[in-house]
Design a protein around this motif. Structure first.
Motif, mmCIF file in Angstrom:
data_model
loop_
_atom_site.group_PDB
_atom_site.id
_atom_site.type_symbol
_atom_site.label_atom_id
_atom_site.label_comp_id
_atom_site.label_asym_id
_atom_site.label_seq_id
_atom_site.Cartn_x
_atom_site.Cartn_y
_atom_site.Cartn_z
ATOM 1 N N SER A 181 0.845 -1.195 0.000
ATOM 2 C CA SER A 181 0.000 0.000 0.000
ATOM 3 C C SER A 181 0.877 1.240 0.000
ATOM 4 O O SER A 181 2.027 1.209 0.453
ATOM 5 C CB SER A 181 -0.940 0.022 1.212
ATOM 6 N N GLN A 183 0.745 5.896 -0.185
ATOM 7 C CA GLN A 183 0.114 7.198 -0.327
ATOM 8 C C GLN A 183 0.803 7.890 -1.496
ATOM 9 O O GLN A 183 2.005 7.696 -1.713
ATOM 10 C CB GLN A 183 0.287 8.050 0.934
ATOM 11 N N TYR A 184 0.053 8.673 -2.233
ATOM 12 C CA TYR A 184 0.706 9.362 -3.351
ATOM 13 C C TYR A 184 0.054 10.711 -3.612
ATOM 14 O O TYR A 184 -1.095 10.957 -3.249
ATOM 15 C CB TYR A 184 0.680 8.496 -4.610
ATOM 16 N N GLU A 226 0.097 13.734 4.383
ATOM 17 C CA GLU A 226 -1.214 14.370 4.456
ATOM 18 C C GLU A 226 -1.106 15.817 4.920
ATOM 19 O O GLU A 226 -1.804 16.699 4.421
ATOM 20 C CB GLU A 226 -2.140 13.581 5.378
ATOM 21 N N THR A 235 -4.598 16.736 -2.113
ATOM 22 C CA THR A 235 -5.147 15.603 -1.376
ATOM 23 C C THR A 235 -4.269 14.389 -1.574
ATOM 24 O O THR A 235 -3.986 13.991 -2.709
ATOM 25 C CB THR A 235 -6.579 15.271 -1.855
ATOM 26 N N ALA A 236 -3.829 13.808 -0.462
ATOM 27 C CA ALA A 236 -3.028 12.586 -0.538
ATOM 28 C C ALA A 236 -3.962 11.407 -0.828
ATOM 29 O O ALA A 236 -4.942 11.191 -0.115
ATOM 30 C CB ALA A 236 -2.283 12.367 0.767
ATOM 31 N N GLN A 237 -3.675 10.660 -1.872
ATOM 32 C CA GLN A 237 -4.466 9.500 -2.251
ATOM 33 C C GLN A 237 -3.824 8.223 -1.720
ATOM 34 O O GLN A 237 -2.622 8.191 -1.423
ATOM 35 C CB GLN A 237 -4.587 9.408 -3.779
ATOM 36 N N THR A 238 -4.611 7.165 -1.595
ATOM 37 C CA THR A 238 -4.076 5.874 -1.158
ATOM 38 C C THR A 238 -4.371 4.824 -2.217
ATOM 39 O O THR A 238 -5.342 4.936 -2.971
ATOM 40 C CB THR A 238 -4.695 5.433 0.181
ATOM 41 N N LYS A 279 4.703 7.391 -1.289
ATOM 42 C CA LYS A 279 5.316 6.931 -0.037
ATOM 43 C C LYS A 279 4.795 5.538 0.255
ATOM 44 O O LYS A 279 3.587 5.308 0.283
ATOM 45 C CB LYS A 279 4.946 7.873 1.110
ATOM 46 N N THR A 281 3.582 2.726 2.404
ATOM 47 C CA THR A 281 3.021 2.676 3.762
ATOM 48 C C THR A 281 2.964 1.259 4.323
ATOM 49 O O THR A 281 2.867 1.074 5.530
ATOM 50 C CB THR A 281 1.616 3.290 3.780
#
Length: 350
Positions: A181, A183-184, A226, A235-238, A279, A281
């Motif tokens: 997983s 964050q981007y 974030e 907005t940080a997406q996952t 990043k 996670t």
């Protein structure tokens, strides 16, 4: 198509399927043969009733999605020089042939209708007759005999699906299903100015690259994504992924997959759509990995099912009467099907 047939079978056997209105006219000889599967004939009546069930579902979903009327949708070219009607009818007939073929092998798996299922089918067919006018039943070939045959085929096919998929290895290791997983952030090359999309100039793209690089440096310095994103109005997406994933972007996936430790951050990733930063996670997202395991098992079951069906097709002579099948027209004959939990409508006309 199989999932649609399965859904319809459940609804119909429960006695909730009702044709409520339709437009168009025409009479067909329901005793004509549409196709022969081995020694068993598929009558035009059975084929027409099954086709009308599928037609209503397609018209309700796809016509509205395409922003067109049902008759216009069926006339549109789909692919391989076929209209949507020709393409869909081809798929429907093949699916019907498959149900006959699967039914013919039911005894190999000790699959049969229970007394309760037989009664449910009988009750559903009778209810269909009660709920619909003679004109409706004539157009959709909705006599109890045709309705019952279609429901029987659907029910047996659903039971056979379970039997044919039995014995598949359902053990999948974490290693084989591992999902990571991340964050981007996306620094897009497209802006929305008063409802109109605008692509950045080369100079603007270069300036955006400088901004993205500054963000990347801050993230590599240990700042929270974030927090950094929010301060800049982003907005940080996952996303969860593995090496074979392609969404949201294959280059982003490749860069994130190359990271070795949780918390690592990629360099800036320049793509056609914009600049990404990711990043890592988790090296093993538990929920996504378990979901992937289920997907792998489902694929194995589908492969076993398809393999059996393909072998039976090779061993069985299947002959189609294309001129007879052409007598069923979706473009010229519309239907409306309503059920207890959904209301599916279409407006095709002559």
């Amino acid at each position: 198509m199989a999932r649609l047939a399965k859904r319809l079978a459940v609804l119909a056997v429960a006695g909730t399927l009702t044709a409520t209105s339709l437009t168009g006219c025409g009479t067909i000889n329901t005793d004509e043969t549409v196709a022969t599967v081995g020694d068993e004939k598929i009558t035009l009546g059975v084929a027409n009733f099954y086709a009308r069930l599928q037609q209503a579902q397609y018209e309700n979903y796809y016509a509205s999605m395409m922003g067109t009327t049902a008759e216009e949708m069926w006339a549109k070219e789909a692919s391989d020089d076929q209209t949507y009607e020709e393409q869909t009818k081809k798929s429907i007939l093949e699916n019907l042939e498959n149900m006959y073929l699967v039914s013919q092998h039911a005894s190999d798996y000790d699959v049969a209708l229970t007394e309760e299922e037989q009664q449910a089918i009988k009750d559903a067919a009778a209810k269909f007759g009660e709920d619909n006018s003679d004109d409706v039943k004539k157009v959709v070939s909705g006599d109890e005999e045709e309705v019952a045959k279609v429901l029987e085929l659907m029910t047996i096919s659903n039971k056979m699906e379970t039997a044919m998929e039995a014995g598949v290895d359902e053990n999948v290791s974490d290693e084989d299903a591992a999902q990571k997983s991340m964050q981007y952030l996306l620094f897009s090359y497209t802006t929305d100015d008063s409802g109109e999309s605008k692509t950045l100039s080369d100079d603007e793209k270069e300036a955006l690259k400088t901004t993205a690089q500054a963000f990347d440096d801050r993230l590599k310095g240990g700042e929270d994504m974030e927090t950094v994103a929010s301060a800049a109005g982003l907005t940080a997406q996952t996303a969860t992924f593995d090496s074979e994933s392609t969404s949201p972007d294959k280059d982003l996936i490749a860069a994130a997959d190359a990271l070795t430790n949780e918390g690592d951050v990629t360099d800036i990733i320049e793509t056609e759509n914009g600049i990404y930063i990711a990043k890592l996670t988790s090296l093993l997202d538990r929920e996504a990995t378990d979901s992937k395991k289920e997907s792998i098992v489902s694929e194995r079951k589908q492969e076993q099912y398809d393999s059996l069906l393909e072998q039976w097709k090779k061993d069985t002579k299947i002959k189609e009467e294309k001129k007879v099948w052409k007598k069923i027209s979706f473009e010229k004959q519309g239907v409306t099907i309503k059920t207890s939990d959904t209301s599916d409508t279409s407006d095709s006309q002559n």
